[in-house]
Structures are given as structure tokens and as C-alpha cells.
Write an enzyme that holds these catalytic residues in place. Structure first.
Site, PDB file in Angstrom:
ATOM      1  N   TYR A 173      -2.110   0.368  10.566  1.00 53.98           N
ATOM      2  CA  TYR A 173      -2.295  -0.294   9.278  1.00 53.98           C
ATOM      3  C   TYR A 173      -1.006  -0.239   8.456  1.00 53.98           C
ATOM      4  O   TYR A 173      -0.531  -1.251   7.937  1.00 53.98           O
ATOM      5  CB  TYR A 173      -3.444   0.365   8.514  1.00 53.98           C
ATOM      6  N   THR A 219       0.821  -1.215   0.000  1.00 55.80           N
ATOM      7  CA  THR A 219       0.000   0.000   0.000  1.00 55.80           C
ATOM      8  C   THR A 219       0.850   1.258   0.000  1.00 55.80           C
ATOM      9  O   THR A 219       1.973   1.267   0.527  1.00 55.80           O
ATOM     10  CB  THR A 219      -0.907   0.012   1.247  1.00 55.80           C
ATOM     11  N   GLU A 265       0.311   3.604   1.843  1.00 54.04           N
ATOM     12  CA  GLU A 265       0.418   4.032   3.239  1.00 54.04           C
ATOM     13  C   GLU A 265       1.777   3.676   3.845  1.00 54.04           C
ATOM     14  O   GLU A 265       2.129   4.173   4.914  1.00 54.04           O
ATOM     15  CB  GLU A 265      -0.703   3.407   4.074  1.00 54.04           C
ATOM     16  N   LYS A 274       1.426  -3.375   7.366  1.00 52.56           N
ATOM     17  CA  LYS A 274       1.700  -3.624   5.951  1.00 52.56           C
ATOM     18  C   LYS A 274       3.196  -3.552   5.652  1.00 52.56           C
ATOM     19  O   LYS A 274       3.688  -4.210   4.736  1.00 52.56           O
ATOM     20  CB  LYS A 274       0.937  -2.615   5.097  1.00 52.56           C
TER      21      LYS A 274
END
Length: 342
Positions: A158, A135, A137, A162
Site C-alpha cells: 500500500y 498517506t 504510510e 501510494k
């Protein structure tokens, strides 16, 4: 062992990306297996309604297995039984804001879940090629544009989970020779996006406000900049990564950023509405640590995989508004929809 077709396993098959990927692979002649969580409701698999019927014919190509990415023995058994050629790990607790509220669960699913699946692939010795849904992010506060060489600085549980998964994939690739690749996908949206994600929240609110059954929508940070693409194009990028002989890590993005406010303005404007009349601020929806700007550079994917995004974010906003207005019309014609104010 001769097979009539290639076999793929998708975790997270009932999500936006999983359903699009299943359609893509079925269209290419794959036998597709998906892992779904047991639910007491019947709506959990709704994104698969157009392509899934319970197995009952010899030419059945889509099979669903009950399970969970937190259940290592189940993952091992499924991979042993179906011997997939390709494994796509799309399962995740994927809501960034929610990850601050359930960090332990997010880590168990998004980080350790990947290790469980990688280990099941390694132990089965089935030779499957592995795709990990990474991601944007991961980059967090790293200034844009972000590419495969940009430093990581995640700003949420999160993103941290990840990041663990990202390096787990690299480690299994280097330590065991697995054909394992990370797809660092920037925001990708569409009519199948979950209703709590910001783009779908906006377009769904536009449809309801235009129909006169919602009076406002409450938003957090309108200044956040994101790189929004169209989900069906991005799942093709996932597939292309596993067709390449050499596993690697790729950014998929449009290369253009827009603020949440920009998306709001286009979405409301497409329905002939002035957004300022309907959008309210709710500080409770802002993150404890904000990610200000994510804009990806996908030149590596274009050069090596021949992939590039085609749908502009403005067109994406409009097609999502049209889809949500049609969906609401269909619902209103068949049953009562209660007014919502949030």
C-alpha cells in the site's frame, strides 16, 4: 462558459473521506460528481444516504457515475463530460494489512489509478485542480515527527503504491503545469470509518461487548503508535489545498501520538469496561513489516492554509464509541443482530 456553481469530481465518494468531502462541498454550493463501483448489494452507498437522491430536480447538486479507477476510458469520458473545476482522488485499496495479500491489485488501483486520472485531467485540458490522497504510510520506518521534508520509507505494498502516486502528482505538476497537490494525511477516523480499520474495529467491539453480544476482540500489534485525527476536519484541509493559488504538498496531522493500546484503554473505559478482560492477541493480524510510529508535523499547513486539527484522539475515541453504541441500539430495535466473536 458561465456556470451557476463550481463543479467537483470525487473518486472514492462512498468512503469515509469521500462522503464527508461531498457534504462539505455541497454546503459550499458546489455541483458534486462522484464515481462509484457497481455492486450487487444496496449498502455500498450507505454513507451518502443523507445527501443523495437520484437526480430528478433542476437544482440537483450531487450526481453519481458508475466506474472504476482502473478504467481509463471511463475516467476520460467523465472528465470530458462534466469539465470539473476540482478533482479529488480518494479512490484506493486503502487497507494496509490487506495490501500484503493483494499487492498486484493494490498497485493497479493505488498507483496506476492515479496516473490514469492525472492523464485524463491533462488530456481534457479542463484546467481542473487536482488533489491526491497521499498517506503517512509513505514514511514507514522514518522516525517521527514526520513532515514534508522527511524521507520516505514505505513498509507495505500500500505504501509503495501510494509513493508512486505521490511522485506522479509531483511529476505532472512539474512537467505539465497542473495544479496538483498531495495531501499527506495521517490517520483520521470517525463513525464512518470502515469496520475493518483498527479504530472502528475497537469501538464497534466495545459497543457489542457492552451489549452482551460479543465476548472478545482479537487484535494485532498494540504497541504501534499513530497520530489520530477527526476525518471531517481533514477533508476541509483537502479543500483548502485546492483553494490556494500555488499547488504544493502538505502534511495534515494532530502532532500527538498514541499507541493502539492507549486507544483501546480509552474506548473500553468510556463504556465502563476493563479492556484486559476482552482483548485477545492474534499474531495473524500483525503486518509482515511493521510501521512502529507515525506522528505528523502539520506546521506548514497551519502556516500556509490556516488549517489545524482540533479534535484530540481521546475525544475521538469516545465519540466513536458513542456513535457505535447508538448505531447498535438502532439496529437491535429494528432487527436481530447475530453474535460475533471476532
Amino acid at each position: 462558459m458561465n456556470r451557476p456553481r463550481r463543479t467537483a469530481l470525487i473518486t472514492g465518494i462512498t468512503g469515509q473521506d469521500g462522503s464527508h468531502l461531498a457534504e462539505l462541498l455541497l454546503g459550499k454550493g458546489y455541483e458534486v460528481h462522484g464515481i462509484v463501483r457497481r455492486s450487487s448489494t444496496i449498502s455500498g452507498n450507505s454513507r451518502l444516504d443523507g445527501i443523495y437522491q437520484p437526480p430528478h430536480t433542476p437544482d440537483q447538486q450531487l450526481f453519481l457515475h458508475y466506474g472504476d479507477i482502473t478504467d481509463a476510458s471511463m475516467l476520460t469520458n467523465v472528465i470530458r463530460d462534466i469539465q470539473p473545476d476540482e478533482v479529488y482522488n480518494l479512490a484506493a485499496q486503502s487497507h494496509v494489512h490487506v495490501s500484503f495479500q493483494i499487492p498486484d491489485y493494490t498497485g493497479n488501483v493505488d498507483a496506476l489509478g492515479t496516473i490514469r486520472l492525472l492523464e485524463a485531467v491533462r488530456a481534457s485540458d479542463c484546467g481542473a485542480r487536482f488533489y491526491q490522497a497521499s498517506t503517512s504510510e509513505l514514511f514507514g520506518s522514518t522516525p517521527p515527527p514526520q513532515n514534508e521534508e522527511s524521507p520516505f520509507h514505505p513498509r507495505s505494498p500500500y505504501g509503495v503504491a501510494k509513493l508512486y502516486s505521490y511522485w506522479a502528482v509531483v511529476n505532472y505538476r512539474e512537467a505539465y503545469g497542473l495544479h496538483a497537490s498531495n495531501g499527506i494525511l495521517f490517520n483520521h477516523e470517525g463513525p464512518r470509518r470502515g469496520e475493518t480499520f483498527v479504530t472502528r474495529k475497537i469501538t464497534r467491539a466495545v459497543a457489542r461487548i457492552a451489549a452482551g453480544i460479543q465476548d472478545a476482540v482479537y487484535m494485532g500489534n498494540l504497541n504501534a503508535v499513530r497520530d489520530w485525527g477527526y476525518a471531517p476536519e481533514y477533508v476541509e484541509g483537502m479543500w483548502r489545498m485546492l483553494q490556494h493559488d500555488t499547488p504544493d504538498d502538505y502534511v495534515l496531522a494532530t502532532g500527538e501520538g498514541a499507541t493502539v493500546r492507549d486507544f483501546v484503554e480509552v474506548a473500553f473505559g468510556h463504556a465502563g469496561l476493563e479492556w484486559e478482560k476482552y482483548v485477545r492477541h492474534d499474531s495473524g493480524q500483525e503486518r509482515p513489516a511493521e510501521v512502529d510510529a507515525l506522528i505528523g508535523d502539520a506546521s506548514k499547513a497551519k502556516r500556509i492554509l490556516g488549517w489545524e486539527a482540533k479534535t484530540h484522539w481521546r475525544d475521538l475515541a469516545k465519540l466513536m464509541v458513542d456513535a457505535d453504541r447508538q448505531l447498535l441500539d438502532d439496529q437491535l430495535s429494528g432487527r436481530t443482530v447475530h453474535a460475533e466473536h471476532h
